[in-house]
Design an enzyme around this catalytic site. Structure first.
Site, PDB file in Angstrom:
ATOM      1  N   LEU A 142     -10.971  -4.976   7.890  1.00  0.00           N
ATOM      2  CA  LEU A 142     -10.829  -5.247   6.458  1.00  0.00           C
ATOM      3  C   LEU A 142     -11.989  -6.047   5.923  1.00  0.00           C
ATOM      4  O   LEU A 142     -12.437  -5.848   4.785  1.00  0.00           O
ATOM      5  CB  LEU A 142      -9.502  -5.962   6.179  1.00  0.00           C
ATOM      6  CG  LEU A 142      -8.416  -5.058   5.602  1.00  0.00           C
ATOM      7  CD1 LEU A 142      -8.801  -4.563   4.219  1.00  0.00           C
ATOM      8  CD2 LEU A 142      -8.129  -3.876   6.508  1.00  0.00           C
ATOM      9  N   TYR A 143     -12.511  -6.959   6.737  1.00  0.00           N
ATOM     10  CA  TYR A 143     -13.686  -7.725   6.325  1.00  0.00           C
ATOM     11  C   TYR A 143     -14.854  -6.772   6.079  1.00  0.00           C
ATOM     12  O   TYR A 143     -15.512  -6.828   5.040  1.00  0.00           O
ATOM     13  CB  TYR A 143     -14.032  -8.741   7.403  1.00  0.00           C
ATOM     14  CG  TYR A 143     -15.274  -9.561   7.107  1.00  0.00           C
ATOM     15  CD1 TYR A 143     -15.269 -10.511   6.103  1.00  0.00           C
ATOM     16  CD2 TYR A 143     -16.441  -9.381   7.846  1.00  0.00           C
ATOM     17  CE1 TYR A 143     -16.397 -11.275   5.828  1.00  0.00           C
ATOM     18  CE2 TYR A 143     -17.577 -10.133   7.578  1.00  0.00           C
ATOM     19  CZ  TYR A 143     -17.554 -11.072   6.578  1.00  0.00           C
ATOM     20  OH  TYR A 143     -18.670 -11.806   6.307  1.00  0.00           O
TER      21      TYR A 143
END
Length: 273
Positions: A142-143
């Site tokens: 997700l980062y």
């Protein structure tokens, strides 16, 4: 004297940039989730609390800054946060927060400042991304999604606003000694991933004690100086890859990506001449 507007100014690269600008006699509109953390600074400083995930607050603070300070030459979008965990481990709330902080927030900041930059005849937008906007690693899906996403937005934005005198630069640091990791969003580990690379990431983060960058090669003072210097370069550099680790990792990733291109396969799906 230049005037900068900075998000995430209370720590890390944002703090280093703010300090250097003030020492050089520039004016800084510094914002942070808790602007009281900036009260020890002296110089030509304007401060405001700002949660970049609150779009109405972003618009209000931007409007007040331009209204009270007049021209703002550089908008440095630096606020961000990391999330750790395999994709399946991440909660819905963690996903929403990561996208809000690292992607939607910076997009809405750009949208808020553009009318003011157009009205004054130009300016510069500088966005902190990361070498993780060009590479990826397990346990941080997700980062990386948020960072690849903001770069996609800025890639498209740059030619839109260039005719208006507005330059866009993406800053891609490697690992920098900023204390990154203290505010990580960490997913609850699942036993199924314990023996996978994502599980290794969990163990590494736990062993770090919240300080993932204690021995990082990147010097935040030098990174900040490079960011500030880039604002005077015309035309605006599209990217600043900062740090030997960033250069090596990004170069390897780009070489590998080029190696995956098969011109014969690509051409095989065209209509016959």
């Amino acid at each position: 004297m230049a005037t900068w507007f900075i998000t995430g100014a209370s720590a890390g690269i944002g703090r280093a940039v703010t300090e250097q600008l003030l020492r050089a006699g520039h004016r800084v509109a510094a914002t942070a989730g808790d602007a009281s953390r900036l009260k020890d600074l002296s110089g030509n400083l304007w401060t405001a609390d700002l949660d970049v995930t609150d779009t109405e607050a972003v618009r209000d603070v931007v409007s007040r800054a331009f209204g009270e300070l007049g021209r703002i030459d550089v908008v440095f979008s630096n606020a961000g946060r990391g999330a750790v965990g395999a994709a399946e481990e991440l909660s819905d709330e963690a996903i929403a927060e990561q996208i809000a902080v690292n992607l939607t927030g910076p997009i809405q900041l750009v949208r808020a400042v553009l009318p003011h930059l157009r009205a004054q005849g130009g300016g510069r937008i500088i966005q902190t991304t990361t070498m993780g906007a060009q590479i990826s690693s397990p346990g941080a899906s997700l980062y990386h999604s948020s960072k690849w996403g903001i770069e996609g937005f800025l890639e498209s934005l740059a030619p839109e606003v260039a005719p208006l005198g507005i330059g866009v630069t993406m800053v891609e640091p490697g690992s920098v000694r900023t204390g990154f990791g203290a505010a990580l969003s960490i997913a609850e580990p699942m036993a199924a991933y314990a023996g996978t690379p994502a599980g290794q990431v969990h163990r590494y983060v736990a062993a770090s004690g919240g300080n993932l960058t204690g021995s990082a090669p990147g010097d935040p003072v030098k990174v900040a100086a490079a960011v500030i210097a880039s604002a005077a370069v015309d035309p605006a550099p599209r990217r600043l890859v900062l740090g030997s680790d960033a250069y090596q990792a990004v170069r390897a990733a780009l070489d590998a990506r080029l190696g995956e291109l098969d011109p014969a396969l690509a051409a095989s799906t065209d209509f016959a001449a």
